[in-house]
Write an enzyme that holds these catalytic residues in place. Structure first.
Site, PDB file in Angstrom:
ATOM      1  N   GLY A  15     -44.809  24.580  11.544  1.00  0.00           N
ATOM      2  CA  GLY A  15     -44.083  25.795  11.204  1.00  0.00           C
ATOM      3  C   GLY A  15     -43.826  25.900   9.721  1.00  0.00           C
ATOM      4  N   ALA A  16     -44.834  25.494   8.938  1.00  0.00           N
ATOM      5  CA  ALA A  16     -44.655  25.385   7.483  1.00  0.00           C
ATOM      6  C   ALA A  16     -45.192  26.583   6.720  1.00  0.00           C
ATOM      7  CB  ALA A  16     -45.323  24.108   6.970  1.00  0.00           C
ATOM      8  N   GLY A  21     -39.511  25.553   7.063  1.00  0.00           N
ATOM      9  CA  GLY A  21     -40.630  24.622   7.136  1.00  0.00           C
ATOM     10  C   GLY A  21     -41.336  24.491   5.798  1.00  0.00           C
ATOM     11  N   TYR A 163     -35.061  31.903  24.979  1.00  0.00           N
ATOM     12  CA  TYR A 163     -35.068  31.193  23.692  1.00  0.00           C
ATOM     13  C   TYR A 163     -34.113  30.002  23.746  1.00  0.00           C
ATOM     14  CZ  TYR A 163     -33.835  30.132  18.865  1.00  0.00           C
ATOM     15  OH  TYR A 163     -33.573  29.477  17.681  1.00  0.00           O
TER      16      TYR A 163
END
Length: 280
Positions: A15-16, A21, A163
């Site tokens: 998630g960068a 991230g 979620y």
């Protein structure tokens, strides 16, 4: 005192592509770590990879074959992995299905990092002592794991509940890993980084509603502030005293769902997840 606090350590941040991230990857690289980055957007990931001095690893967690390919690519690049930052995630309409047919909050937030961490277990164990950080959320309080209906096929799922369930699963996975992998020198923690005002959930009706309401005042911390707990955990490294902890930012006693310490749920989720991704 040297600012090269991460020198000699190898890190993978998922998630960068942007947000916390990307910020975590940049800070850890600046502090001496060898950092590898992955995300689903090649265009957004490329400048982050350039900033940390590596080639981007593009993977979409809504496709489990992408996760398998990612693990193979990481295995080719590194002999050992000191820190795995399972940061990829988001909030999605539960009525949608992933490429693999799963409810998206379940797959992207839990099933994909569960699979990735298992596939990278040999590299984590090879480090002698290593750290897995799972980005969770205070949203875990709204979750409910039903072991016989993980994909919300037999019950109505609101986006908040779906979620929150995915974020609860991050804590349950952390606890399961701490129980099973401590002998391999792998320490697992979960962390709520805080309400970060980033692009997280930009495609979500629910998150958009929150950000347009008076609740937006809760989403006021900056991306660097949100990344700070992740960076602090990486710098602290695989401290056995932290194994299985859920942090609310820097507090190792974050507010958690009552299911988070239910051993039958910890074990049941582990077993069913392993079967779903072909590890059982």
């Amino acid at each position: 005192m040297s600012d090269q606090t991460m020198a000699g350590r190898t890190v993978l941040v998922t998630g960068a592509s942007d947000g916390i991230g990307a910020e975590t990857a940049r800070v850890l690289a600046a502090r001496g770590a060898t950092v590898h980055v992955t995300g689903r957007s090649a265009d957004k990931l490329r400048p982050v990879a350039e900033a940390v001095g590596t080639e981007p690893l593009v993977a979409d967690f809504s496709r489990l074959d992408d996760v398998r390919r990612l693990a193979a690519q990481v295995g080719e690049r590194v002999e050992r992995l000191d820190v795995l930052m399972n940061n990829a995630g988001g909030t999605f309409a539960p009525s949608r299905r992933t490429h693999d047919g799963h409810e998206p909050n379940f797959q992207v937030n839990h099933l994909a990092p569960f699979l990735l961490t298992h596939l990278l277990h040999p590299r984590l164990a090879a480090a002698g002592s290593s750290l897995v950080v799972n980005t969770s959320s205070i949203g875990n309080l709204a979750g409910k794991v039903v072991l016989d209906d993980l994909d919300h096929e037999r019950r109505r799922a609101s986006e908040l509940r779906a979620y929150g369930t995915g974020k609860l699963m991050n804590i349950l996975f952390t606890r399961g890993a701490s129980q099973r992998w401590a002998a391999d020198g792998i320490v697992s923690v979960a962390v709520h980084p805080g309400p970060v005002g980033s692009s997280f959930g930009r495609d979500s009706w629910f998150v958009g509603l929150v950000y347009r309401s008076p609740l937006r005042r809760l989403a006021t911390i900056s991306v660097p502030d949100g990344a700070a707990p992740l960076v602090a955990l990486a710098e602290r490294g695989p401290d056995p005293q932290l194994d299985g902890a859920y942090f609310s930012r820097f507090d190792p006693h974050g507010r958690e769902n009552k299911q988070a310490r239910d051993q039958s749920v910890i074990d049941g989720l582990w077993e069913r997840s392993a079967a779903l991704v072909g590890l059982a």
